[in-house]
Design a protein around this motif. Sequence first.
Motif, PDB file in Angstrom:
ATOM      1  N   SER A  48      40.078   3.078  78.967  1.00 32.23           N
ATOM      2  CA  SER A  48      40.127   3.849  80.215  1.00 32.23           C
ATOM      3  C   SER A  48      41.059   5.038  80.058  1.00 32.23           C
ATOM      4  CB  SER A  48      40.615   2.955  81.358  1.00 32.23           C
ATOM      5  OG  SER A  48      40.917   3.729  82.503  1.00 32.23           O
ATOM      6  N   THR A  49      40.481   6.257  80.084  1.00 35.54           N
ATOM      7  CA  THR A  49      41.333   7.455  80.031  1.00 35.54           C
ATOM      8  C   THR A  49      42.113   7.627  81.328  1.00 35.54           C
ATOM      9  OG1 THR A  49      39.467   8.826  80.757  1.00 35.54           O
ATOM     10  CG2 THR A  49      39.894   8.718  78.385  1.00 35.54           C
ATOM     11  N   ALA A  50      41.558   7.151  82.449  1.00 34.69           N
ATOM     12  CA  ALA A  50      42.271   7.265  83.718  1.00 34.69           C
ATOM     13  C   ALA A  50      43.566   6.460  83.674  1.00 34.69           C
ATOM     14  CB  ALA A  50      41.390   6.789  84.870  1.00 34.69           C
ATOM     15  N   LEU A  51      43.514   5.263  83.100  1.00 39.15           N
ATOM     16  CA  LEU A  51      44.704   4.432  83.002  1.00 39.15           C
ATOM     17  C   LEU A  51      45.708   5.032  82.017  1.00 39.15           C
ATOM     18  CD1 LEU A  51      45.807   1.867  84.240  1.00 39.15           C
ATOM     19  CD2 LEU A  51      44.802   0.578  82.345  1.00 39.15           C
ATOM     20  N   ILE A  52      45.205   5.540  80.896  1.00 41.62           N
ATOM     21  CA  ILE A  52      46.094   6.211  79.942  1.00 41.62           C
ATOM     22  C   ILE A  52      46.716   7.444  80.584  1.00 41.62           C
ATOM     23  CG2 ILE A  52      46.188   7.465  77.749  1.00 41.62           C
ATOM     24  CD1 ILE A  52      43.945   5.601  76.741  1.00 41.62           C
ATOM     25  N   ALA A  53      45.908   8.178  81.356  1.00 40.68           N
ATOM     26  CA  ALA A  53      46.405   9.372  82.040  1.00 40.68           C
ATOM     27  C   ALA A  53      47.534   9.013  82.995  1.00 40.68           C
ATOM     28  CB  ALA A  53      45.275  10.046  82.807  1.00 40.68           C
ATOM     29  N   ASP A  54      47.328   7.953  83.749  1.00 40.28           N
ATOM     30  CA  ASP A  54      48.371   7.519  84.674  1.00 40.28           C
ATOM     31  C   ASP A  54      49.612   7.074  83.908  1.00 40.28           C
ATOM     32  OD1 ASP A  54      49.350   7.158  87.203  1.00 40.28           O
ATOM     33  OD2 ASP A  54      48.532   5.144  87.450  1.00 40.28           O
ATOM     34  N   GLY A  55      49.407   6.409  82.758  1.00 41.59           N
ATOM     35  CA  GLY A  55      50.534   5.983  81.949  1.00 41.59           C
ATOM     36  C   GLY A  55      51.322   7.151  81.387  1.00 41.59           C
ATOM     37  N   LEU A  69      40.086  13.580  85.772  1.00 38.01           N
ATOM     38  CA  LEU A  69      40.094  14.981  86.212  1.00 38.01           C
ATOM     39  C   LEU A  69      40.837  15.131  87.533  1.00 38.01           C
ATOM     40  CD1 LEU A  69      36.437  16.051  85.328  1.00 38.01           C
ATOM     41  CD2 LEU A  69      38.539  16.876  84.245  1.00 38.01           C
ATOM     42  N   ALA A  70      40.627  14.162  88.437  1.00 36.53           N
ATOM     43  CA  ALA A  70      41.319  14.217  89.724  1.00 36.53           C
ATOM     44  C   ALA A  70      42.830  14.092  89.552  1.00 36.53           C
ATOM     45  CB  ALA A  70      40.797  13.117  90.642  1.00 36.53           C
ATOM     46  N   ILE A  71      43.261  13.195  88.655  1.00 38.56           N
ATOM     47  CA  ILE A  71      44.696  13.041  88.393  1.00 38.56           C
ATOM     48  C   ILE A  71      45.281  14.336  87.852  1.00 38.56           C
ATOM     49  CG2 ILE A  71      46.401  11.849  86.951  1.00 38.56           C
ATOM     50  CD1 ILE A  71      44.552   9.373  87.086  1.00 38.56           C
ATOM     51  N   SER A  72      44.566  14.967  86.911  1.00 37.39           N
ATOM     52  CA  SER A  72      45.044  16.236  86.349  1.00 37.39           C
ATOM     53  C   SER A  72      45.164  17.297  87.435  1.00 37.39           C
ATOM     54  CB  SER A  72      44.081  16.716  85.256  1.00 37.39           C
ATOM     55  OG  SER A  72      44.033  15.800  84.188  1.00 37.39           O
ATOM     56  N   ALA A  73      44.175  17.339  88.331  1.00 44.91           N
ATOM     57  CA  ALA A  73      44.205  18.326  89.413  1.00 44.91           C
ATOM     58  C   ALA A  73      45.382  18.076  90.351  1.00 44.91           C
ATOM     59  CB  ALA A  73      42.891  18.292  90.190  1.00 44.91           C
ATOM     60  N   VAL A  74      45.651  16.797  90.653  1.00 40.75           N
ATOM     61  CA  VAL A  74      46.774  16.459  91.522  1.00 40.75           C
ATOM     62  C   VAL A  74      48.095  16.888  90.890  1.00 40.75           C
ATOM     63  CG1 VAL A  74      48.116  14.529  92.460  1.00 40.75           C
ATOM     64  CG2 VAL A  74      45.637  14.579  92.742  1.00 40.75           C
ATOM     65  N   ILE A  75      48.244  16.621  89.600  1.00 43.37           N
ATOM     66  CA  ILE A  75      49.479  17.003  88.908  1.00 43.37           C
ATOM     67  C   ILE A  75      49.670  18.517  88.956  1.00 43.37           C
ATOM     68  CG2 ILE A  75      50.705  17.009  86.701  1.00 43.37           C
ATOM     69  CD1 ILE A  75      49.190  14.432  85.993  1.00 43.37           C
ATOM     70  N   LEU A  76      48.617  19.270  88.636  1.00 41.40           N
ATOM     71  CA  LEU A  76      48.721  20.730  88.614  1.00 41.40           C
ATOM     72  C   LEU A  76      48.982  21.289  90.005  1.00 41.40           C
ATOM     73  CD1 LEU A  76      45.878  21.570  86.074  1.00 41.40           C
ATOM     74  CD2 LEU A  76      48.342  21.786  85.701  1.00 41.40           C
TER      75      LEU A  76
END
Length: 305
Positions: A47-54, A193-200
């Motif tokens: 899961s890239t979403a989980l890795i992204a959150d990590g 993608l949503a996580i990246s957008a939130v961070i930016l």
Amino acid sequence: MGHGHSHAHGHSHGHHHGHGDAAIGWAVVVNLALTAAQIVGGYAADSTALIADGIHNLSDALALVLAFGARRLARRAATPDWSYGWGRAEIVAAFVNYLALIAISIWLAVEALARLTDPPQVAGGLVMGLAAFALVVDLATAALVWRAAKDSANIRAAFLHNLADAGVSVAVIGGGGLIWAFGWNLADPILTLAISAVILWHIGMEIGPVFRMLMLAAPPGSDPGAVLSALRGLPGVTDAHHLHLWQIDEKRAAASVHLVVGADDPFAITRAAKEMLAHDHGIAHATIEIEPSEACADHKGHRHA
């Protein structure tokens, strides 16, 4: 001139330092533990979403480490070589943290885009479990640093990151549920993608004031024109120019200005100008040069700087 009370203001919350340092230390420990669990679990679940959150939580842990170091540096007394002290260390640390987050967000978005065309099989149950654990840790971290966040832009940035992370964890739980219940693996790269957008988006909201301080811009909400007018309106002042307003750090604003005076007492005029700047404009650190005539010793090209 007029330096005494400005330094005292910068240390008015010293009795909170011990509690704040301990809270930040515990926040770093729990975020590092969460990072390890999410990245390992993310690879296991594919899961890239989980890795992204990590990775986002790792950036928060590193941000807190930098914040802790900068917080300690900021307490160092001023010296002849470092006449303003180390208060701006927290501002530099915050800016470095934001730049790192931008790089991480772009990398995550690129990885997610590559997965949109061929989403892999993701272990939705594992994603949900680890995201729920992350939600608890994010809220616990925010609670730990909440008090210290009141007094520091750097700690406040980390606090807001943790609140944003809590929202992201809720989204990841939802995505894991979609994968687990319906096999909709496309939810994982979409969430990334949503996580990246939130961070930016969050960085875009927060980096401006930090950048202004680094560039020695006028403090937010200040009005250089109004300050000049007020100085020119002081008794005995015939003109004011070469005004510079900037922030030493988030607690201290500073000014330098040239005042053209007549035959009045220059010391009384200087004192009145300092009192006006401190009382009406919140500028406790002012350097004022008195000129006896319209002829300024500095280069004419800088007259209205």
